[in-house]
Design a protein around this motif. Structure first.
Motif, PDB file in Angstrom:
ATOM      1  N   THR A 152       0.839  -1.193   0.000  1.00 35.10           N
ATOM      2  CA  THR A 152       0.000   0.000   0.000  1.00 35.10           C
ATOM      3  C   THR A 152       0.876   1.246   0.000  1.00 35.10           C
ATOM      4  OG1 THR A 152      -0.123   0.116   2.428  1.00 35.10           O
ATOM      5  CG2 THR A 152      -1.824  -1.172   1.294  1.00 35.10           C
ATOM      6  N   LEU A 153       0.312   2.319  -0.551  1.00 38.63           N
ATOM      7  CA  LEU A 153       0.940   3.633  -0.538  1.00 38.63           C
ATOM      8  C   LEU A 153      -0.059   4.612   0.058  1.00 38.63           C
ATOM      9  CD1 LEU A 153       3.067   5.774  -1.383  1.00 38.63           C
ATOM     10  CD2 LEU A 153       1.914   5.859  -3.617  1.00 38.63           C
ATOM     11  N   ASP A 154       0.362   5.337   1.076  1.00 36.19           N
ATOM     12  CA  ASP A 154      -0.520   6.269   1.778  1.00 36.19           C
ATOM     13  C   ASP A 154       0.172   7.634   1.838  1.00 36.19           C
ATOM     14  OD1 ASP A 154      -2.460   7.462   3.255  1.00 36.19           O
ATOM     15  OD2 ASP A 154      -2.544   5.924   4.805  1.00 36.19           O
ATOM     16  N   ILE A 155      -0.357   8.588   1.071  1.00 34.96           N
ATOM     17  CA  ILE A 155       0.204   9.936   1.030  1.00 34.96           C
ATOM     18  C   ILE A 155      -0.768  10.876   1.739  1.00 34.96           C
ATOM     19  CG2 ILE A 155       1.026  11.821  -0.429  1.00 34.96           C
ATOM     20  CD1 ILE A 155       1.549   9.783  -2.627  1.00 34.96           C
ATOM     21  N   GLY A 156      -0.305  11.542   2.778  1.00 35.40           N
ATOM     22  CA  GLY A 156      -1.166  12.422   3.546  1.00 35.40           C
ATOM     23  C   GLY A 156      -1.496  13.713   2.819  1.00 35.40           C
ATOM     24  N   PRO A 157      -2.376  14.524   3.388  1.00 31.63           N
ATOM     25  CA  PRO A 157      -2.718  15.820   2.783  1.00 31.63           C
ATOM     26  C   PRO A 157      -1.480  16.701   2.643  1.00 31.63           C
ATOM     27  CG  PRO A 157      -4.239  15.262   4.562  1.00 31.63           C
ATOM     28  CD  PRO A 157      -3.108  14.279   4.643  1.00 31.63           C
ATOM     29  N   SER A 158      -1.488  17.529   1.606  1.00 30.89           N
ATOM     30  CA  SER A 158      -0.355  18.424   1.377  1.00 30.89           C
ATOM     31  C   SER A 158      -0.849  19.736   0.793  1.00 30.89           C
ATOM     32  CB  SER A 158       0.671  17.772   0.442  1.00 30.89           C
ATOM     33  OG  SER A 158       0.091  17.482  -0.817  1.00 30.89           O
ATOM     34  N   THR A 159       0.011  20.750   0.870  1.00 29.87           N
ATOM     35  CA  THR A 159      -0.360  22.093   0.412  1.00 29.87           C
ATOM     36  C   THR A 159       0.791  22.725  -0.360  1.00 29.87           C
ATOM     37  OG1 THR A 159      -1.786  22.431   2.345  1.00 29.87           O
ATOM     38  CG2 THR A 159      -1.142  24.390   1.109  1.00 29.87           C
ATOM     39  N   LEU A 160       0.478  23.280  -1.520  1.00 30.28           N
ATOM     40  CA  LEU A 160       1.429  24.048  -2.321  1.00 30.28           C
ATOM     41  C   LEU A 160       0.986  25.502  -2.318  1.00 30.28           C
ATOM     42  CD1 LEU A 160       3.764  24.319  -4.430  1.00 30.28           C
ATOM     43  CD2 LEU A 160       2.030  23.885  -6.186  1.00 30.28           C
TER      44      LEU A 160
END
Length: 469
Positions: A203-211
């Motif tokens: 599994t791949l789990d990428i959390g929230p992010s902001t640019l």
């Protein structure tokens, strides 16, 4: 007093009505002008896409229009989809997301669902949006011609026998620019992404992010002055029962101007890198941290603008080839003239005063491993005027440092003996280090002169390729 107030209110209402009528008419003209301008731009760039207005219904407060977008790559069946426009007339507009002030606001909804539903493989993707419009957005045009663009990719969830893909909260972005597209401010919020692959048991789990972007001067899609930042909470990969994580990632980029030209920096930091895998835990008793630092200065603005123009033109050709369905990838689709112009524009950036610093480090507590490179162009003649490699090297000063802490060689301390024994490194109380310096043709490694010129021989005096262009 009441009469004065009544007259004032009546006047404001009258101005609002006049504004609505004016901007309503302006919206009709602007839609046609924007379509014509867009089609001319697409044709000039050989992009196989065209836009046509199918309908326009004008109202007092709002208008509605439908566009037809055609993607017509050579040798393939054209793809067509509609775009619905919801136009609110200024100067004051009420929109579901809140009131807006400006000339007009154009909300758009591409009918991608109709396109996807016609293709069997894409029907599963469409079902992941759960009857939501995949992509929506809008453009607010202010009184001076500046634009604010809103875009939203809907949340997505696709679960199948062989895995799953879930995008929580979608992707939401807002960007503003002036009428000349010389500035750009805005941000993008990326929702958490989860990917599961049953075949690989991972599994791949990428959390929230902001640019976040705040470009105060932009040219040909490149930032001349301004700053941008990116933050990511965590990334986790689970494979074969082990979890590998990176937590608290941040990136910051800056560009500005001073007497020496354009200067800037990029910093990328990962505050915690960890793994439950035995190969990691047997060496490290806790998470690592890592950082990347890039600094530059002394870029002549005129040369940088020339590079930006050529880089933009090459990117346009590349994307046009992709839309055309050309099999060429990477640099294969570029002409020899394109490549020569690109190389010359890059070479033209290097003049006296140019400095470049690059460093990567990985640390755990006080233990640190990494390298740093510092490079300066110190010759009064620019790189593009140099005829041979020997002349190029005479204009360069550089320093390279590499260090490895014993902590990172736990269980393999014997690996330090070979580079030390060969003279490539020196042993220190904490590990091993190596330093190479280059001063306008002279190379030293840990203080010892390295006679590299003999090995290069006649190659040092061979004419550089761009001299013949």
């Amino acid at each position: 007093m009441k009469k004065v107030l009544a007259v004032a209110v009546a006047g404001l209402v009258g101005l609002w009505i006049v504004g609505v009528l004016f901007f309503g008419r302006a919206a009709t003209i602007t839609v046609d002008e924007q379509i014509d301008e867009l089609n001319r731009d697409l044709a000039d760039r050989a992009i196989p896409v065209s836009v046509a207005k199918q309908s326009y219904e004008s109202g007092f407060l709002t208008s509605a229009s439908r566009l037809l977008v055609t993607v017509d790559p050579a040798g393939k069946e054209p793809v067509r989809f509609g775009v619905d426009l919801d136009i609110h007339h200024g100067p004051f507009m009420l929109w579901p997301s809140g009131p807006k002030l400006g000339a007009y606001y154009i909300g758009f909804t591409p009918d991608l669902a109709a396109v996807l539903s016609e293709r069997e493989k894409a029907q599963k993707i469409l079902s992941g949006f759960a009857d939501r419009d995949p992509l929506t957005g809008g453009v607010l045009i202010d009184f001076a011609g500046g634009k604010t663009l809103d875009l939203k990719l809907a949340p997505f969830e696709l679960v199948a026998d062989d895995g799953a893909v879930v995008l929580e909260n979608g992707i939401v972005g807002t960007f503003s620019s002036d009428d000349q597209y010389s500035t750009l401010t805005g941000s993008v919020e990326f929702g958490a992404l989860f990917v599961e692959d049953e075949s690989e048991a991972g599994t791949l789990d990428i959390g929230p992010s902001t640019l976040t972007v705040d470009i105060t001067e932009m040219y040909a899609g490149n930032m001349l002055t301004g700053e941008l930042s990116y933050t990511l909470g965590a990334v986790a990969v689970n494979v074969d029962g082990a979890e590998h994580r990176i937590d608290n990632v941040s990136m910051y980029g800056f560009s500005g101007k001073n007497d020496s030209g354009v200067h800037g920096s990029v910093d990328v930091v990962a505050n915690a890198i960890s793994s439950t895998d035995e190969s990691f835990t047997s060496i490290f008793d806790g998470p690592l941290s890592a950082r990347l630092d890039i600094d530059y200065e002394g870029l002549e603005e005129r040369a940088l603008r020339r590079y930006a123009d050529i880089n933009q033109r090459i990117n346009q050709k590349f994307y046009s080839a992709l839309l055309q369905g050309d099999e060429a990838s990477g640099l294969d689709g570029l002409s020899e003239e394109d490549m020569q112009a690109y190389v010359l524009s890059m070479v033209g950036l290097i003049k006296q005063g140019f400095k470049f610093d690059y460093g990567i480090s990985v640390a755990q507590g006080d233990a640190n491993t990494g390298f740093s490179l510092s490079l300066d162009w110190v010759d009064s003649k620019a790189l593009i005027h140099k005829k041979t490699l020997r002349q190029v090297l005479s204009g360069v000063q550089a320093n390279l440092k590499v260090g490895i802490d014993k902590v990172f060689l736990s269980g393999n301390e014997g690996m330090m003996k070979m580079p030390v024994g060969l003279g490539y490194a020196v042993e220190t109380p904490s590990g091993i280090e190596s330093e190479a310096t280059f001063n306008r043709g002279e190379l030293r490694l840990n203080g010892q002169v390295i006679p590299y010129a003999k090995k290069l021989g006649s190659a040092l005096d061979k004419e550089l390729p761009w001299r013949a262009w």
